[in-house]
Scaffold this motif. Structure first.
Motif, PDB file in Angstrom:
ATOM      1  N   UNK A 175       0.907  -1.178   0.063  1.00 13.55           N
ATOM      2  CA  UNK A 175       0.126  -0.175   0.077  1.00 13.55           C
ATOM      3  C   UNK A 175       0.864   1.168   0.191  1.00 13.55           C
ATOM      4  N   UNK A 176       0.237   2.251  -0.205  1.00 12.28           N
ATOM      5  CA  UNK A 176       0.963   3.635  -0.401  1.00 12.28           C
ATOM      6  C   UNK A 176       1.771   4.320   0.907  1.00 12.28           C
ATOM      7  N   UNK A 177       1.181   3.803   1.977  1.00  8.79           N
ATOM      8  CA  UNK A 177       1.503   4.285   3.172  1.00  8.79           C
ATOM      9  C   UNK A 177       3.108   3.425   3.485  1.00  8.79           C
ATOM     10  N   UNK A 178       2.999   2.039   3.096  1.00  9.29           N
ATOM     11  CA  UNK A 178       4.142   1.535   3.294  1.00  9.29           C
ATOM     12  C   UNK A 178       5.210   1.724   2.373  1.00  9.29           C
ATOM     13  N   UNK A 179       4.895   2.036   0.924  1.00  9.80           N
ATOM     14  CA  UNK A 179       5.794   2.501   0.079  1.00  9.80           C
ATOM     15  C   UNK A 179       6.506   3.988   0.445  1.00  9.80           C
ATOM     16  N   UNK A 180       5.768   4.838   1.284  1.00 10.57           N
ATOM     17  CA  UNK A 180       6.266   6.063   1.537  1.00 10.57           C
ATOM     18  C   UNK A 180       7.213   5.751   2.665  1.00 10.57           C
ATOM     19  N   UNK A 181       6.943   4.582   3.459  1.00 11.55           N
ATOM     20  CA  UNK A 181       7.804   4.267   4.776  1.00 11.55           C
ATOM     21  C   UNK A 181       9.325   3.790   4.075  1.00 11.55           C
ATOM     22  N   UNK A 182       9.217   3.025   3.173  1.00  9.84           N
ATOM     23  CA  UNK A 182      10.326   2.504   2.661  1.00  9.84           C
ATOM     24  C   UNK A 182      11.046   3.565   1.960  1.00  9.84           C
ATOM     25  N   UNK A 183      10.321   4.554   1.060  1.00 13.02           N
ATOM     26  CA  UNK A 183      11.200   5.510   0.359  1.00 13.02           C
ATOM     27  C   UNK A 183      11.883   6.460   1.494  1.00 13.02           C
ATOM     28  N   UNK A 184      11.210   6.782   2.515  1.00 16.41           N
ATOM     29  CA  UNK A 184      11.744   7.509   3.687  1.00 16.41           C
ATOM     30  C   UNK A 184      13.103   6.717   4.261  1.00 16.41           C
ATOM     31  N   UNK A 185      12.853   5.440   4.228  1.00 15.06           N
ATOM     32  CA  UNK A 185      13.961   4.706   5.008  1.00 15.06           C
ATOM     33  C   UNK A 185      14.876   4.459   4.065  1.00 15.06           C
ATOM     34  N   UNK A 186      14.731   4.493   2.959  1.00 19.06           N
ATOM     35  CA  UNK A 186      15.889   4.185   1.653  1.00 19.06           C
ATOM     36  C   UNK A 186      16.676   5.740   1.626  1.00 19.06           C
ATOM     37  N   UNK A 187      15.957   6.816   1.885  1.00 13.97           N
ATOM     38  CA  UNK A 187      16.416   8.070   1.822  1.00 13.97           C
ATOM     39  C   UNK A 187      17.231   8.234   2.985  1.00 13.97           C
ATOM     40  N   UNK A 188      16.996   7.901   4.179  1.00 16.13           N
ATOM     41  CA  UNK A 188      17.759   7.805   5.402  1.00 16.13           C
ATOM     42  C   UNK A 188      19.246   6.976   5.274  1.00 16.13           C
ATOM     43  N   UNK A 189      19.060   5.867   4.597  1.00 18.60           N
ATOM     44  CA  UNK A 189      20.129   4.862   4.270  1.00 18.60           C
ATOM     45  C   UNK A 189      20.933   5.676   3.613  1.00 18.60           C
ATOM     46  N   UNK A 190      20.750   6.289   2.237  1.00 11.14           N
ATOM     47  CA  UNK A 190      21.458   6.921   1.446  1.00 11.14           C
ATOM     48  C   UNK A 190      22.340   7.933   2.267  1.00 11.14           C
ATOM     49  N   UNK A 191      21.676   8.905   2.985  1.00 11.24           N
ATOM     50  CA  UNK A 191      22.196   9.828   3.682  1.00 11.24           C
ATOM     51  C   UNK A 191      23.335   9.236   4.747  1.00 11.24           C
ATOM     52  N   UNK A 192      23.078   8.245   5.252  1.00 11.32           N
ATOM     53  CA  UNK A 192      23.900   7.470   6.328  1.00 11.32           C
ATOM     54  C   UNK A 192      25.132   7.133   5.610  1.00 11.32           C
ATOM     55  N   UNK A 193      24.930   6.663   4.409  1.00 10.47           N
ATOM     56  CA  UNK A 193      25.936   6.025   3.785  1.00 10.47           C
ATOM     57  C   UNK A 193      26.735   7.043   2.703  1.00 10.47           C
ATOM     58  N   UNK A 194      26.398   8.352   2.815  1.00 10.53           N
ATOM     59  CA  UNK A 194      26.879   9.459   1.998  1.00 10.53           C
ATOM     60  C   UNK A 194      26.732   9.341   0.599  1.00 10.53           C
ATOM     61  N   UNK A 195      25.708   8.748   0.217  1.00  6.40           N
ATOM     62  CA  UNK A 195      25.216   8.222  -0.997  1.00  6.40           C
ATOM     63  C   UNK A 195      24.680   9.557  -1.755  1.00  6.40           C
TER      64      UNK A 195
END
Length: 298
Positions: free
Chosen positions: A208-228
């Protein structure tokens, strides 16, 4: 925005005319489902349906993924094909590298290689591969693919020494003339981090859309953590979303960083054969091309 058409678990003879219709209607890509076996007895659960039921797979026609890609590349000229996703750690990585490099070379660099973990221990057992530590095995497989699929006019030699694989120095010829994008599938935190650390993008498997938003937010967080800091040309984000079926929805997905929409026009998780006629499938493909793709990219 790029668009991929997904049609899994239909009649094997439909794929060639579907691919040709997809190409003619302005889509960038078509996804290719991967399945190796269906065990008669299993207590495994499918992770992307509400019930975990996997009986919808019984009797479905699955042409081996790389063979189907070769077939569809032969009847198209611009369409990209993206396994969605290849169960990588159940396969020998040197062989996968050879298969993927060969497809990329012969197709004019039209392969996007989606890879992931199989959710079923039976796949590992049937292929003689331990289920334990499959994530670490997956990481080593990706490293080997990277090393053996380095693009260039002259193939390079590559060796590898890991926990699961040891490879003496070797080369595979011909090499791809361009980089083969490695797209990582999966919704776990480990899969998202693997996509950032080792991949060229991430593939969403639905929800569902809520879960997708959560995954996209988490992906963005991980990219920031990894300096991507890679841009959309270097890091692809492929998603399944109801927003992909309206022009306004496409804009919302673009604002969230999505680069590729995966769309289909029927629910594939049904028991028994696909009864939708080929002509109906092609009509849906063409209508979406006219009503959405042409307006978004026109």
């Amino acid at each position: 925005m790029r668009f991929s058409f997904a049609e899994g678990m239909t009649h094997a003879g439909y794929y060639a005319p579907l691919a040709q219709a997809v190409e003619a209607s302005g889509y960038t890509s078509m996804t290719i489902a991967d399945s190796v076996i269906y065990p008669e007895v299993s207590d495994s659960k499918y992770p992307y349906t509400d019930t975990g039921d996997r009986e919808f797979l019984l009797g479905k026609e699955f042409i081996e993924t790389f063979i189907l890609c070769a077939h569809l590349f032969a009847v198209t000229s611009t369409l990209r094909l993206t396994p969605f996703v290849l169960k990588l750690p159940i396969r020998p990585p040197v062989l996968v590298a050879k298969q993927a490099s060969s497809l990329a070379f012969l197709s004019g660099n039209r392969l996007g290689l989606g890879v992931g973990l199989s959710p079923w221990p039976e796949d590992f057992a049937a292929m003689g591969v331990p289920w334990e530590r499959r994530g670490k095995r997956m990481d080593e497989c990706i490293d080997i693919l990277r090393g053996l699929m380095q693009p260039g006019d002259e193939p390079t030699f590559f060796d590898y020494a890991g926990e699961f694989y040891e490879i003496d120095s070797l080369q595979q010829c011909p090499a791809p003339t361009e980089k083969v994008p490695l797209l990582i599938g999966g919704h776990s935190d480990a899969a998202l981090r693997r996509a950032v650390r080792k991949g060229d993008g991430w593939m969403h498997a639905g929800g569902d859309g809520e879960e997708l938003d959560r995954l996209l937010t988490r992906l963005a967080e991980i990219r920031a953590e990894e300096g991507d800091t890679r841009g959309p040309d270097e890091f692809e984000i492929h998603v399944i979303s109801y927003d992909a079926y309206t022009v306004d929805g496409i804009k919302r997905l673009e604002d969230k960083g999505v680069t590729d929409c995966i769309v289909g026009f029927r629910v594939p998780y049904i028991k028994g054969p696909d009864t939708e006629p080929l002509e109906t499938k092609i009509k849906h493909i063409e209508q979406y091309g006219e009503n959405i793709i042409a307006k978004v990219n026109g």
